[in-house]
Design a protein around this motif. Structure first.
Motif, PDB file in Angstrom:
ATOM      1  N   MET A  32      33.147  -3.653 -38.450  1.00 49.35           N
ATOM      2  CA  MET A  32      32.842  -4.752 -38.523  1.00 49.35           C
ATOM      3  C   MET A  32      32.742  -5.243 -39.848  1.00 49.35           C
ATOM      4  O   MET A  32      31.900  -4.535 -40.823  1.00 49.35           O
ATOM      5  CB  MET A  32      31.613  -5.529 -37.737  1.00 49.35           C
ATOM      6  N   THR A  79      36.376  -7.685 -36.661  1.00 49.53           N
ATOM      7  CA  THR A  79      35.973  -6.450 -35.845  1.00 49.53           C
ATOM      8  C   THR A  79      37.159  -5.713 -35.599  1.00 49.53           C
ATOM      9  O   THR A  79      38.355  -6.283 -34.889  1.00 49.53           O
ATOM     10  CB  THR A  79      35.212  -6.820 -34.598  1.00 49.53           C
ATOM     11  N   SER A  98      36.449  -4.430 -42.036  1.00 51.96           N
ATOM     12  CA  SER A  98      36.392  -3.326 -40.951  1.00 51.96           C
ATOM     13  C   SER A  98      37.193  -2.441 -40.975  1.00 51.96           C
ATOM     14  O   SER A  98      37.922  -1.715 -40.389  1.00 51.96           O
ATOM     15  CB  SER A  98      36.611  -4.240 -39.698  1.00 51.96           C
TER      16      SER A  98
END
Length: 124
Positions: free
Chosen positions: A51, A58, A104
């Motif tokens: 994340m 994400t 991410s």
């Protein structure tokens, strides 16, 4: 140095669920990108989920998409990995990782701080 402490894990039957937690001892947790990786015996550490620091992005490995969910609670300096519909092939030591800012990322080399690892065992 950032201390990253994991909790959760254990033994579960196939189809079951577990939740992992990861807390980072930092003043500005909301500025940290976080990731989850795992390593099975005899294999390299592999990406599970990540994340971005902003929480807006994400990323999941294909092998866990639709089964695992990563979330964060900045007020508690904690990220979570909810693992549902677990399979025996999910058995591994799971690691939490952190880096200041960033996206991410799915590579171990992008992270600077690592948790101690926690065992997840899924029986068939």
């Amino acid at each position: 140095q950032v201390q990253v402490v994991q909790s959760g894990g254990g033994l579960v039957q196939a189809g079951g669920s577990l939740r992992l937690s990861c807390a980072a001892a930092v003043r500005t947790f909301s500025s940290y990108a976080m990731g989850w990786f795992r390593q099975a015996p005899g294999k390299e550490r592999e990406f599970v989920a990540a994340m971005a620091w902003s929480g807006t992005t994400t990323n999941y490995a294909d092998s866990v998409k639709g089964r695992f969910t990563m979330s964060r609670d900045n007020a508690k300096n904690t990220v979570y990995l909810q693992m549902n519909s677990l399979k025996p092939e999910d058995t591994a030591v799971y690691y939490c990782a952190a880096r200041y800012y960033g996206g991410s990322y799915d590579s171990v080399t992008e992270y600077d701080y690592w948790g101690q690892g926690t065992q997840v065992t899924v029986s068939s």
